[in-house]
Design an enzyme around this catalytic site. Structure first.
Site, PDB file in Angstrom:
ATOM      1  CE1 TYR A   1      83.060 -29.502  80.837  1.00  0.00           C
ATOM      2  CE2 TYR A   1      81.167 -28.193  80.170  1.00  0.00           C
ATOM      3  CZ  TYR A   1      82.135 -28.496  81.100  1.00  0.00           C
ATOM      4  OH  TYR A   1      82.172 -27.803  82.275  1.00  0.00           O
TER       5      TYR A   1
ATOM      6  CG  PHE B   1      78.687 -22.874  72.412  1.00  0.00           C
ATOM      7  CD1 PHE B   1      78.349 -21.854  71.547  1.00  0.00           C
ATOM      8  CD2 PHE B   1      77.789 -23.215  73.416  1.00  0.00           C
ATOM      9  CE1 PHE B   1      77.152 -21.172  71.679  1.00  0.00           C
ATOM     10  CE2 PHE B   1      76.589 -22.534  73.557  1.00  0.00           C
ATOM     11  CZ  PHE B   1      76.266 -21.511  72.686  1.00  0.00           C
ATOM     12  CB  CYS B   2      83.271 -27.865  72.520  1.00  0.00           C
ATOM     13  SG  CYS B   2      83.229 -27.095  74.148  1.00  0.00           S
TER      14      CYS B   2
ATOM     15  CB  CYS C   1      79.866 -28.487  74.880  1.00  0.00           C
ATOM     16  SG  CYS C   1      80.085 -26.770  74.436  1.00  0.00           S
TER      17      CYS C   1
END
Ligand SMILES: *[C@@H]1O[C@H](CO)[C@@H](O)[C@H](O)[C@H]1NC(C)=O
Length: 400
Positions: free
Chosen positions: A102, A107-108, A105
């Site tokens: 995503y 973490f991405c 996001c």
């Protein structure tokens, strides 16, 4: 009814968009009690190394007939060249990377910051957060997921594991290690076609991945989650370690702050971007605009999500023991980070960002364009560092 249910279930998930994965109370990672203040000794070490390399470059460049005007260009483009080199020197036909994500996001974003900085090309598959059919193939249901095609498909899960795995892989490739150790030297070698010395055995990606086994555990809410061993640890041999971390404390420091990003910094994002109804709406508008949604899904997600998140934000606040004014925690985190870097380093990694720099940057970046981000820039000392990382990544991207 089924669609409605799906939509609501999807929305439940959507509220976790900024977090992507649940938090977990498992003690692991760097040894406890390690002080992460950068002592003057450490600082001297890192900067000393950089300072030593430069006259050498100057001398060599001059001797080889380079002009002095070249210096400026080299300085500017060194990052870009390094990136080209790393890509060029990777084993043939390997490492076709696909990132399932995503976009908003944290973490991405953290994984993208890593890949971009290291000049690793990758494809992006934006996942629809409601149906998530793009990641149907995986029983691991969170993003980011990184697929590497190195002969066969290899699926890597969890942002920090992905980063540790790939960093280990890059360093274990002998020629790349050379560049990491002294990229100015590598630069000269490539520019003047000097022979490359490659004498280190290379670990395969499969092998490296096996060093980060996953395990099931229960989180604070009693829900089963997947945790990973050695998450922040790079699997390097002694020679590689001394190349990457001339000072031992630099390694523990990097691990400590990478863990801080996952365990603390990310939890400040949601409460801050959903702080008020207006901010919640702006955040969802941004998530829907950047993410992959059907037209109707998008409208539902935006308004229902904003309302839901405004309430859930409060729950998150108490779960993570944040202050009443969540901005205060964000400001403190930003200033703690700047303080940890100190006055004498540009990055925690010295003259180049290390994995902790890239992680902090990657996470904070998802707030760009939102009120929380502007507030943070205005009320903390983080801006100069932030812009430096941005520039370092930008230079690497130009090369691709
Ligand atoms: C990632 O998750 C998938 C699906 O659960 C699994 O098959 C794969 O082995 C995992 N990858 C690693 C490196 O553990």
């Amino acid at each position: 009814m089924a669609a409605g249910g799906g939509c609501w279930r999807g929305l439940g998930r959507l509220t976790w968009l900024w977090r992507c994965r649940p938090s977990l109370a498992i003690a692991q990672g760097p040894p406890r009690g390690v002080r992460c203040r950068f002592s003057s000794g450490v600082k001297g070490g890192v900067e000393g190394r950089a300072a030593k390399g430069r006259p050498l470059l100057w001398g060599a460049a001059f001797a080889l007939g380079g002009t002095f005007g070249l210096y400026q260009t080299l300085q500017h483009r060194s990052r870009a060249h390094l990136a080209e080199q790393q890509v060029a020197k990777l084993p043939e036909g390997s490492l076709q990377l696909t990132l399932y994500q995503y976009k908003t996001c944290p973490f991405c974003s953290k994984v993208r910051a890593f890949l971009d900085y290291h000049g690793l090309p990758y494809e992006i598959v934006e996942v629809n957060p409601i149906m998530r059919k793009e990641i149907k193939f995986s029983s691991y249901r969170k993003v980011p997921i990184l697929l590497a095609n190195a002969g066969g498909d290899l699926q890597m899960n969890d942002s920090s594991v992905i980063i540790s795995t790939l960093k280990t892989y890059l360093i274990s490739s002998g020629s790349v290690l050379q560049l990491f150790a002294d990229h100015q030297c590598g630069l000269l070698q490539s520019r003047f076609n000097l022979p490359f010395s490659v004498d280190l055995p290379r670990k395969s990606l499969d092998e490296i991945v096996s060093y980060y086994p996953s395990m099931k555990a229960l989180n604070e809410q009693g829900k089963e989650v997947t945790e990973f061993c050695n998450k922040y640890w790079l699997m390097l041999d002694e020679k590689e370690t001394t190349h990457l971390y001339p000072i031992k404390a630099a390694r523990t420091e990097e691990m400590k702050w990478r863990k801080w990003v996952d365990d603390w910094l990310v939890h400040l994002i949601s409460p801050n971007v959903y702080r008020t109804p207006g901010e919640a709406l702006a955040s969802f508008d941004y998530i829907v605009r950047e993410g992959k949604f059907g037209a109707l899904e998008g409208i539902f997600a935006k308004y229902l999500g904003a309302v839901a998140m405004f309430f859930i934000g409060k729950r998150l606040k108490s779960r993570h023991h944040l202050q009443d004014d969540v901005r205060e925690d964000l400001y403190k985190a930003a200033n703690d980070w700047v303080k940890a870097i100190g006055k004498h380093r540009m990055f925690m990694g010295g003259t180049e960002p290390n994995l902790a720099d890239l992680a902090v940057y990657g996470v904070l970046r998802v707030m760009e364009g939102l009120e929380a981000f502007d507030d943070m820039m205005t009320h903390t000392k983080i801006q100069p560092w932030y812009r430096h990382v941005e520039a370092a990544i930008g230079h690497a991207r130009v090369a691709n």
